[in-house]
Write an enzyme that holds these catalytic residues in place. Structure first.
Site, mmCIF file in Angstrom:
data_model
loop_
_atom_site.group_PDB
_atom_site.id
_atom_site.type_symbol
_atom_site.label_atom_id
_atom_site.label_comp_id
_atom_site.label_asym_id
_atom_site.label_seq_id
_atom_site.Cartn_x
_atom_site.Cartn_y
_atom_site.Cartn_z
ATOM 1 N N ASN A 163 2.249 -4.991 -3.284
ATOM 2 C CA ASN A 163 0.832 -5.294 -3.075
ATOM 3 C C ASN A 163 0.072 -3.991 -2.831
ATOM 4 O O ASN A 163 0.551 -3.130 -2.098
ATOM 5 C CB ASN A 163 0.747 -6.209 -1.830
ATOM 6 N N GLU A 172 0.817 -1.229 0.000
ATOM 7 C CA GLU A 172 0.000 0.000 0.000
ATOM 8 C C GLU A 172 0.841 1.265 0.000
ATOM 9 O O GLU A 172 0.677 2.139 0.841
ATOM 10 C CB GLU A 172 -0.964 -0.037 1.189
ATOM 11 N N GLU A 226 -6.242 -10.345 -1.771
ATOM 12 C CA GLU A 226 -7.081 -10.147 -0.573
ATOM 13 C C GLU A 226 -8.540 -10.051 -0.972
ATOM 14 O O GLU A 226 -9.287 -9.189 -0.496
ATOM 15 C CB GLU A 226 -6.633 -8.868 0.161
ATOM 16 N N HIS A 285 -10.147 -5.706 -2.936
ATOM 17 C CA HIS A 285 -11.253 -5.480 -1.992
ATOM 18 C C HIS A 285 -12.303 -4.676 -2.766
ATOM 19 O O HIS A 285 -12.238 -3.447 -2.831
ATOM 20 C CB HIS A 285 -10.775 -4.684 -0.774
ATOM 21 N N ASP A 306 -12.276 -9.861 -1.515
ATOM 22 C CA ASP A 306 -13.619 -9.920 -0.950
ATOM 23 C C ASP A 306 -14.486 -8.988 -1.784
ATOM 24 O O ASP A 306 -13.991 -8.026 -2.378
ATOM 25 C CB ASP A 306 -13.693 -9.609 0.552
HETATM 26 O O1 G3I Z 1 -6.511 -8.722 18.535
HETATM 27 C C1 G3I Z 1 -7.104 -7.531 19.049
HETATM 28 C C2 G3I Z 1 -8.039 -7.837 20.191
HETATM 29 O O2 G3I Z 1 -7.294 -8.366 21.273
HETATM 30 C C3 G3I Z 1 -8.753 -6.558 20.619
HETATM 31 O O3 G3I Z 1 -9.703 -6.877 21.588
HETATM 32 C C4 G3I Z 1 -9.448 -5.944 19.429
HETATM 33 C C5 G3I Z 1 -10.093 -4.600 19.812
HETATM 34 O O4 G3I Z 1 -10.343 -3.801 18.692
HETATM 35 O O5 G3I Z 1 -8.513 -5.693 18.385
HETATM 36 C C6 G3I Z 1 -7.885 -6.885 17.929
HETATM 37 O O6 G3I Z 1 -6.979 -6.530 16.892
HETATM 38 C C7 G3I Z 1 -7.553 -6.192 15.664
HETATM 39 C C8 G3I Z 1 -6.958 -7.109 14.603
HETATM 40 O O7 G3I Z 1 -7.433 -6.742 13.325
HETATM 41 C C9 G3I Z 1 -7.301 -8.586 14.833
HETATM 42 O O8 G3I Z 1 -8.668 -8.766 14.711
HETATM 43 C C10 G3I Z 1 -7.228 -4.759 15.332
HETATM 44 O O9 G3I Z 1 -7.875 -3.884 16.238
HETATM 45 C C11 G3I Z 1 -7.646 -4.457 13.941
HETATM 46 O O10 G3I Z 1 -7.176 -3.134 13.601
HETATM 47 C C12 G3I Z 1 -7.044 -5.443 12.966
HETATM 48 O O11 G3I Z 1 -7.559 -5.152 11.699
HETATM 49 C C13 G3I Z 1 -6.827 -5.710 10.635
HETATM 50 C C14 G3I Z 1 -6.483 -4.611 9.644
HETATM 51 O O12 G3I Z 1 -5.795 -5.183 8.547
HETATM 52 C C15 G3I Z 1 -5.599 -3.562 10.263
HETATM 53 O O13 G3I Z 1 -5.233 -2.633 9.328
HETATM 54 C C16 G3I Z 1 -7.692 -6.746 9.958
HETATM 55 O O14 G3I Z 1 -7.896 -7.849 10.829
HETATM 56 C C17 G3I Z 1 -7.012 -7.238 8.682
HETATM 57 O O15 G3I Z 1 -7.911 -8.024 7.960
HETATM 58 C C18 G3I Z 1 -6.606 -6.060 7.836
HETATM 59 O O16 G3I Z 1 -5.908 -6.534 6.715
HETATM 60 C C19 G3I Z 1 -5.544 -5.565 5.742
HETATM 61 C C20 G3I Z 1 -4.303 -6.050 5.057
HETATM 62 O O17 G3I Z 1 -3.294 -6.291 5.975
HETATM 63 C C21 G3I Z 1 -3.819 -5.051 4.009
HETATM 64 N N1 G3I Z 1 -4.877 -4.732 3.082
HETATM 65 C C22 G3I Z 1 -6.106 -4.307 3.667
HETATM 66 C C23 G3I Z 1 -6.614 -5.340 4.683
HETATM 67 C C24 G3I Z 1 -7.917 -4.909 5.225
HETATM 68 O O18 G3I Z 1 -7.787 -3.715 5.938
#
Ligand code: G3I
Length: 501
Positions: A217, A157, A288, A257, A290
């Protein structure tokens, strides 16, 4: 072409219907196609038959049996990001989640995509780090898993939102410097975190003798255009980056996405965009995927299952599109659960297949169709090269005159940069069909071939000979096929000589 890509293509070819000789009494009947092969019943099996992987983003707490059953590739959704595993000095920490995922993938014969090394988001302790520290992290992360990681997202990104075509203005891109003020970061005197990170990653891979491939990516780079037919400047900017740094970049990830943001819709030129990157000699992956099923005005297509079909078909129609990864298993466990963008409902290991799943499986089972015309003709990139690949005073590429009745001709187009080049060679049949071809050309002193695709090759420097592979030897009268090769040094004045058989 890389050997594993060749193997996947070979597997795909074996799956194609072949002419079958049937002995009926003493007569020999040539039947033009074999009976339809039984359809595969899992995504990974159907994809393998078509010569690509079908993967999923995963987390250690969701490694249910379905992961290994349906998918042949795994991307850690969050467990390999710098905020999980990087220390402020570029060391590694907390790798147990990532280790679990890599081990799980290995024991289920799945490829792994490392995600991700250099990213403005989720940077954790690396936020604000120097290039030297980033380089330390790149080395530590790549070496930790070595060739167990098939593909690494080295840079993620890097480009700004809203279709500007510009680099982001957040760290680490704030380290960039446009020394000569010409509006790009590609010149030798410029500083470019993308280039420097890929150079470091390539060094690590080569020093370790690793098979890992290095990818860039991004999202909203999927089509040649965005909504309304406006050029996709973000895709063009990515294309320019890959073209300029082709010697370090092996693969390109389109995150895909898809939703009803004007820059995130599915356009009919998705396949043409995949093709233009493939023509640079890189593998292309949908990384990725969806697809929003909660559309306010359904402006990205005719429903989710059909939209999935379109995307899978666009990839299947380009031989160098070697993998598709969905960003999670089920809607409820997705990062965008409200969009219901995935292939399954349910959760916690108990999943139900959606219509979109069946559409994807069906499309994969149809296999690749290299003769299908693209939905729109390939378009010349709208962003001009910063270093013109060919001197405007250079005469057009030499052509060997076609034999009036049989034979072939060949032309070369070059994409060059300081120290390297990619050559695309077009083989055109004369006024009669040909069933095989070979092209001979002589490279200038100091130039040599490092990689070839869609052809067999003899020699790497001096006089080099290329010949057809099994699937592109037959060319109809007046039609053409193309192969390519990458090299180091300078390749000017190439005069290809084509011989048909
Ligand atoms: O694990 C903690 C948990 O302990 C806590 O209670 C909770 C509270 O908000 O947060 C949890 O962590 C979250 C994590 O995902 C696991 O679920 C984070 O807040 C959350 O910000 C994080 O989001 C991820 C996101 O990237 C962050 O930018 C998404 O799962 C993940 O799917 C997403 O993936 C990205 C790719 O890396 C790059 N391209 C876009 C894609 C979607 O945004």
């Amino acid at each position: 072409m890389t050997s594993d890509l060749r193997q996947r293509k070979k597997a795909a070819r074996i799956a194609l219907p072949t002419a079958v000789l049937l002995l009926i009494g003493s007569a020999v009947v040539v039947q033009s196609s074999a009976p339809a092969a039984a359809a595969e019943t899992t995504l990974r099996a159907a994809a393998a038959k078509a010569g690509l992987f079908f993967g999923v983003a995963a987390s250690p707490n969701r490694l249910y049996p379905i992961v290994g059953q349906e998918f042949s590739q795994l991307t850690p959704e969050n467990d390999m990001k710098p905020d999980r595993i990087a220390t402020s000095s570029g060391g590694l920490q907390n790798t147990s989640g990532a280790d679990t995922l890599v081990n799980h993938a290995q024991s289920n014969n799945m490829l792994v995509r490392g995600h991700t090394l250099v990213w403005h988001s989720q940077a954790g302790a690396l936020q604000g780090a120097s290039q030297a520290t980033l380089n330390t992290f790149i080395g530590n992360a790549i070496n930790r898993w070595g060739s167990r990681i098939a593909y690494w997202d080295v840079v993620n990104e890097a480009l700004e939102d809203n279709n500007t075509g510009r680099r982001r203005n957040q760290w680490p891109h704030t380290m960039n410097r446009d020394a000569n003020g010409d509006g790009d970061f590609f010149d030798a005197g410029d500083t470019d975190v993308i280039r420097d990170s890929f150079i470091r990653a390539k060094q690590v891979v080569q020093a370790g003798g690793l098979t890992t491939k290095l990818c860039i990516n991004d999202y909203d780079v999927d089509g040649l255009t965005v909504q309304g037919g406006t050029p996709n400047r973000k895709a063009d900017a990515l294309y320019d980056i890959v073209r300029n740094y082709r010697q370090y970049i092996d693969c390109v990830g389109f995150q895909a996405h898809f939703n009803d943001n004007p820059n995130s819709i599915i356009t009919n030129d998705l396949q043409a965009n995949i093709q233009r990157f493939a023509d640079l000699g890189v593998e292309v992956h949908i990384t990725e995927l969806d697809i929003d099923d909660d559309l306010s005005n359904n402006d990205i297509g005719t429903g989710q299952a059909e939209n999935y079909r379109k995307v899978v078909r666009a990839c299947l129609n380009v031989a160098q599109c070697t993998g598709i990864t969905v960003w999670g298993i089920s809607d409820s466990e997705s990062w965008r659960s409200s969009e219901r963008g995935l292939l399954f409902t349910g959760g916690n290991g108990s999943y139900q297949k959606k219509a979109a799943y069946h559409a994807v499986l069906d499309e994969l089972n149809k296999g690749r169709n290299p003769t299908a015309p693209p939905t729109t003709p390939p378009v010349t990139p709208t962003v001009p090269p910063t270093t013109p690949p060919v001197d405007p005073t250079t005469p057009p590429p030499p052509t060997t005159p076609p034999n009036p009745t049989t034979g072939c001709s060949a032309t070369v187009s070059l994409d060059s940069w300081t120290g390297g080049f990619v050559a695309t060679v077009r083989v055109t049949a004369g006024s009669a069909p040909i069933s095989g071809w070979s092209v001979q050309l002589t490279l200038p002193s100091g130039a040599s071939v490092t990689n070839t695709w869609n052809a067999n090759r003899t020699g790497t420097s001096g006089t080099v000979r290329f010949s057809n592979v099994s699937y592109n030897g037959s060319v109809n009268a007046g039609q053409y096929t193309e192969f390519g090769f990458q090299g180091v040094g300078t390749a000017t004045g190439l005069t290809p000589v084509c011989t048909a058989s």
